[in-house]
Scaffold this motif. Structure first.
Motif, PDB file in Angstrom:
ATOM      1  N   HIS A   1      -4.384  -2.322  -9.000  1.00 37.03           N
ATOM      2  CA  HIS A   1      -3.774  -1.548 -10.085  1.00 37.03           C
ATOM      3  C   HIS A   1      -4.628  -0.330 -10.405  1.00 37.03           C
ATOM      4  CE1 HIS A   1      -3.305  -0.526 -14.407  1.00 37.03           C
ATOM      5  NE2 HIS A   1      -2.024  -0.644 -14.123  1.00 37.03           N
ATOM      6  N   LYS A   2      -5.944  -0.536 -10.499  1.00 38.65           N
ATOM      7  CA  LYS A   2      -6.838   0.587 -10.787  1.00 38.65           C
ATOM      8  C   LYS A   2      -6.767   1.642  -9.687  1.00 38.65           C
ATOM      9  CE  LYS A   2      -9.496   1.138 -13.591  1.00 38.65           C
ATOM     10  NZ  LYS A   2      -9.426   1.943 -14.852  1.00 38.65           N
ATOM     11  N   LEU A   3      -6.754   1.219  -8.427  1.00 38.67           N
ATOM     12  CA  LEU A   3      -6.665   2.168  -7.315  1.00 38.67           C
ATOM     13  C   LEU A   3      -5.330   2.912  -7.335  1.00 38.67           C
ATOM     14  CD1 LEU A   3      -8.256   0.024  -4.449  1.00 38.67           C
ATOM     15  CD2 LEU A   3      -9.263   2.038  -5.564  1.00 38.67           C
ATOM     16  N   ALA A   4      -4.252   2.202  -7.647  1.00 37.79           N
ATOM     17  CA  ALA A   4      -2.936   2.841  -7.711  1.00 37.79           C
ATOM     18  C   ALA A   4      -2.900   3.893  -8.823  1.00 37.79           C
ATOM     19  CB  ALA A   4      -1.849   1.799  -7.927  1.00 37.79           C
ATOM     20  N   MET A   5      -3.519   3.586  -9.963  1.00 36.56           N
ATOM     21  CA  MET A   5      -3.548   4.551 -11.061  1.00 36.56           C
ATOM     22  C   MET A   5      -4.377   5.779 -10.686  1.00 36.56           C
ATOM     23  SD  MET A   5      -1.570   3.496 -13.378  1.00 36.56           S
ATOM     24  CE  MET A   5      -2.022   4.611 -14.712  1.00 36.56           C
ATOM     25  N   LEU A   6      -5.453   5.571  -9.947  1.00 33.86           N
ATOM     26  CA  LEU A   6      -6.257   6.707  -9.487  1.00 33.86           C
ATOM     27  C   LEU A   6      -5.473   7.577  -8.507  1.00 33.86           C
ATOM     28  CD1 LEU A   6      -9.677   4.894  -8.914  1.00 33.86           C
ATOM     29  CD2 LEU A   6      -9.175   6.596 -10.686  1.00 33.86           C
ATOM     30  N   ASN A   7      -4.518   6.936  -7.827  1.00 35.91           N
ATOM     31  CA  ASN A   7      -3.731   7.624  -6.790  1.00 35.91           C
ATOM     32  C   ASN A   7      -2.338   7.994  -7.285  1.00 35.91           C
ATOM     33  OD1 ASN A   7      -4.017   8.496  -4.029  1.00 35.91           O
ATOM     34  ND2 ASN A   7      -2.500   6.974  -3.444  1.00 35.91           N
ATOM     35  N   ARG A   8      -2.121   7.994  -8.594  1.00 34.25           N
ATOM     36  CA  ARG A   8      -0.758   8.074  -9.128  1.00 34.25           C
ATOM     37  C   ARG A   8      -0.019   9.366  -8.770  1.00 34.25           C
ATOM     38  NH1 ARG A   8      -4.240   7.517 -13.346  1.00 34.25           N
ATOM     39  NH2 ARG A   8      -4.668   9.303 -14.708  1.00 34.25           N
ATOM     40  N   GLU A   9      -0.747  10.451  -8.489  1.00 38.73           N
ATOM     41  CA  GLU A   9      -0.042  11.678  -8.118  1.00 38.73           C
ATOM     42  C   GLU A   9       0.663  11.552  -6.777  1.00 38.73           C
ATOM     43  OE1 GLU A   9      -2.433  15.115  -6.733  1.00 38.73           O
ATOM     44  OE2 GLU A   9      -4.184  13.871  -7.235  1.00 38.73           O
TER      45      GLU A   9
ATOM     46  N   ILE B   1      -8.228   7.318  -1.389  1.00 41.94           N
ATOM     47  CA  ILE B   1      -7.998   7.389  -2.829  1.00 41.94           C
ATOM     48  C   ILE B   1      -9.272   7.929  -3.466  1.00 41.94           C
ATOM     49  CG2 ILE B   1      -7.540   6.085  -4.942  1.00 41.94           C
ATOM     50  CD1 ILE B   1      -5.980   4.082  -3.261  1.00 41.94           C
ATOM     51  N   ARG B   2      -9.153   9.008  -4.238  1.00 40.62           N
ATOM     52  CA  ARG B   2     -10.317   9.657  -4.822  1.00 40.62           C
ATOM     53  C   ARG B   2     -10.546   9.198  -6.266  1.00 40.62           C
ATOM     54  NH1 ARG B   2     -12.372  12.246  -0.278  1.00 40.62           N
ATOM     55  NH2 ARG B   2     -10.705  13.345   0.823  1.00 40.62           N
ATOM     56  N   CYS B   3     -11.817   9.025  -6.601  1.00 42.58           N
ATOM     57  CA  CYS B   3     -12.222   8.700  -7.969  1.00 42.58           C
ATOM     58  C   CYS B   3     -13.352   9.647  -8.355  1.00 42.58           C
ATOM     59  CB  CYS B   3     -12.681   7.243  -8.054  1.00 42.58           C
ATOM     60  SG  CYS B   3     -13.333   6.764  -9.668  1.00 42.58           S
ATOM     61  N   THR B   4     -13.146  10.449  -9.381  1.00 40.49           N
ATOM     62  CA  THR B   4     -14.137  11.459  -9.761  1.00 40.49           C
ATOM     63  C   THR B   4     -14.901  11.110 -11.037  1.00 40.49           C
ATOM     64  OG1 THR B   4     -12.444  12.710 -10.965  1.00 40.49           O
ATOM     65  CG2 THR B   4     -12.809  13.298  -8.655  1.00 40.49           C
TER      66      THR B   4
ATOM     67  N   LEU C   1       0.819  -1.205   0.000  1.00 40.89           N
ATOM     68  CA  LEU C   1       0.000   0.000   0.000  1.00 40.89           C
ATOM     69  C   LEU C   1       0.860   1.266   0.000  1.00 40.89           C
ATOM     70  CD1 LEU C   1      -2.771  -1.205   2.434  1.00 40.89           C
ATOM     71  CD2 LEU C   1      -3.020  -0.756   0.004  1.00 40.89           C
ATOM     72  N   ALA C   2       1.995   1.223   0.679  1.00 37.06           N
ATOM     73  CA  ALA C   2       2.907   2.372   0.648  1.00 37.06           C
ATOM     74  C   ALA C   2       3.385   2.631  -0.775  1.00 37.06           C
ATOM     75  CB  ALA C   2       4.090   2.125   1.574  1.00 37.06           C
ATOM     76  N   ASP C   3       3.629   1.553  -1.536  1.00 38.11           N
ATOM     77  CA  ASP C   3       4.014   1.705  -2.934  1.00 38.11           C
ATOM     78  C   ASP C   3       2.886   2.312  -3.758  1.00 38.11           C
ATOM     79  OD1 ASP C   3       6.543   0.696  -2.542  1.00 38.11           O
ATOM     80  OD2 ASP C   3       6.028  -1.351  -3.140  1.00 38.11           O
ATOM     81  N   MET C   4       1.637   2.150  -3.283  1.00 37.25           N
ATOM     82  CA  MET C   4       0.477   2.727  -3.954  1.00 37.25           C
ATOM     83  C   MET C   4       0.209   4.156  -3.487  1.00 37.25           C
ATOM     84  SD  MET C   4      -2.102  -0.564  -3.808  1.00 37.25           S
ATOM     85  CE  MET C   4      -3.520   0.443  -4.261  1.00 37.25           C
ATOM     86  N   GLY C   5       1.048   4.653  -2.562  1.00 40.50           N
ATOM     87  CA  GLY C   5       0.862   6.004  -2.053  1.00 40.50           C
ATOM     88  C   GLY C   5      -0.113   6.094  -0.898  1.00 40.50           C
ATOM     89  N   VAL C   6      -0.473   4.940  -0.307  1.00 39.50           N
ATOM     90  CA  VAL C   6      -1.427   4.904   0.803  1.00 39.50           C
ATOM     91  C   VAL C   6      -0.673   4.737   2.119  1.00 39.50           C
ATOM     92  CG1 VAL C   6      -3.350   3.640   1.850  1.00 39.50           C
ATOM     93  CG2 VAL C   6      -3.251   3.940  -0.633  1.00 39.50           C
ATOM     94  N   THR C   7      -0.885   5.644   3.048  1.00 40.71           N
ATOM     95  CA  THR C   7      -0.248   5.616   4.363  1.00 40.71           C
ATOM     96  C   THR C   7      -1.288   6.022   5.406  1.00 40.71           C
ATOM     97  OG1 THR C   7       0.425   7.944   4.278  1.00 40.71           O
ATOM     98  CG2 THR C   7       1.951   6.326   3.311  1.00 40.71           C
ATOM     99  N   PRO C   8      -0.993   5.871   6.706  1.00 43.86           N
ATOM    100  CA  PRO C   8      -1.936   6.348   7.725  1.00 43.86           C
ATOM    101  C   PRO C   8      -2.257   7.833   7.585  1.00 43.86           C
ATOM    102  CG  PRO C   8      -0.331   4.888   8.726  1.00 43.86           C
ATOM    103  CD  PRO C   8       0.133   5.125   7.308  1.00 43.86           C
ATOM    104  N   ALA C   9      -1.310   8.609   7.098  1.00 46.79           N
ATOM    105  CA  ALA C   9      -1.542  10.045   6.909  1.00 46.79           C
ATOM    106  C   ALA C   9      -2.320  10.344   5.625  1.00 46.79           C
ATOM    107  CB  ALA C   9      -0.211  10.787   6.891  1.00 46.79           C
ATOM    108  N   ARG C  10      -2.344   9.401   4.685  1.00 45.24           N
ATOM    109  CA  ARG C  10      -3.052   9.607   3.426  1.00 45.24           C
ATOM    110  C   ARG C  10      -3.772   8.307   3.055  1.00 45.24           C
ATOM    111  NH1 ARG C  10       0.988  10.738   0.217  1.00 45.24           N
ATOM    112  NH2 ARG C  10       1.063  12.968   0.681  1.00 45.24           N
TER     113      ARG C  10
END
Length: 294
Positions: free
Chosen positions: A164-172, A120-123, A108-117
């Motif tokens: 993979h889809k969630l990581a791409m949504l969170n790519r920034e 993941i947003r999908c618009t 999840l850290a590699d996906m940009g997901v941490t306790p502080a963040r």
């Protein structure tokens, strides 16, 4: 489908054979809780990912409150204190999947997901619909066959697509990748990986350079500067190391030579002795002798 007292919709699929793969799914479900339905504050020893389809609610993680609505995915990390509560007027409807702890935090850290963040947003509606389909396929496969490990295998595939889809949504928010590595270093890494998987083929420096998109002279120069070996020397090193690892098997010297890219057993023997100080037969005998002593 079943109804719990605190839900207007609740359905869940349990993995009948978790633990067979590096991505271990425990269960996956879909639900619509009643207004003000709350979980926590508690701590889980596994990861739980929720994607909100409609409605809204509040997710609190590591002391920070996050207001979530349709399209938001909130991630509960193992060992992190959390709570979440459905809105009192427009309670959320969400899908979820639970993963075993092993390796989850790093993934999840590699996906940009941490306790502080943890959000993941999908618009885009099309992106959210794609997530819904992945959850549906993942969940519906459970308890459908007499071979539970096949269900785990299928679910693991859908989970990889979902992540993979969630990581791409969170790519920034993804951490630095190989794109940030200097071109020369990246080229050396590519060459090493290519050789480590293609060593059993009949290779030449021209083939390597063409496959990797470099001029042969440039490839040779940058590779030797960083490794001390030319690409062909590195290839020979990999082949000999692979051959050494096969010497403990019952395969013949000829079979081992062929398996690591040598059509000529005599040439293999010559190179093996050059790199190890022993012929293949001597090396294999020394391993057998050492094994008999123990």
């Amino acid at each position: 489908m079943s109804i719990l007292p605190d839900h207007t919709l609740y359905t869940i699929g349990m993995n009948p054979s978790p633990g067979g793969h590096d991505l271990n799914i425990l269960f996956s479900g879909e639900g619509t809780p009643v207004p003000r339905h709350k979980i926590g504050p508690i701590i889980h020893d596994y990861c739980l990912i929720h994607t909100v389809l409609t409605g809204q609610g509040v997710f609190e993680c590591a002391g920070t409150v996050h207001h979530c609505r349709a399209g938001d995915t909130f991630v509960i990390l193992p060992g992190v204190l959390f709570s979440y509560e459905a809105d009192d007027r427009n309670p959320w409807h969400y899908n979820w999947v639970a993963l075993q702890e092993k390796g989850t935090n790093l993934l999840l850290a590699d996906m940009g997901v941490t306790p502080a963040r943890p959000i993941i947003r999908c618009t885009e509606e099309t992106e959210l619909n794609a997530l819904v389909e992945m959850y549906r396929h993942l969940r519906l496969g459970f308890n459908q066959s007499d071979h539970p490990w096949l269900e785990d295998l299928q679910a693991s595939g859908w989970l990889r697509l979902l992540l993979h889809k969630l990581a791409m949504l969170n790519r920034e928010f993804l951490p630095s990748s190989s794109n940030d590595v200097p071109d020369i270093e990246r080229g050396v890494r590519q060459t090493e990986r290519w050789i480590s998987t293609q060593y059993h083929q009949q290779l030449s420096i021209d083939q390597m350079a063409k496959a990797l998109g470099y001029h042969r002279a440039h490839l040779s120069k940058m590779f030797k500067q960083h490794t001390g070996l030319s690409p062909m020397q590195y290839l020979m090193k990999v082949r000999i190391e692979k051959a050494k690892s096969l010497m403990r098997s019952s395969f013949s010297i000829h079979e081992i030579a062929s398996s690591v890219g040598f059509n000529d057993a005599l040439y293999f023997s010559k190179q093996f002795r050059k790199w190890t100080g022993m012929t293949p037969s001597e090396y294999k005998y020394s391993l057998e002798k050492s094994s008999n002593k123990t």
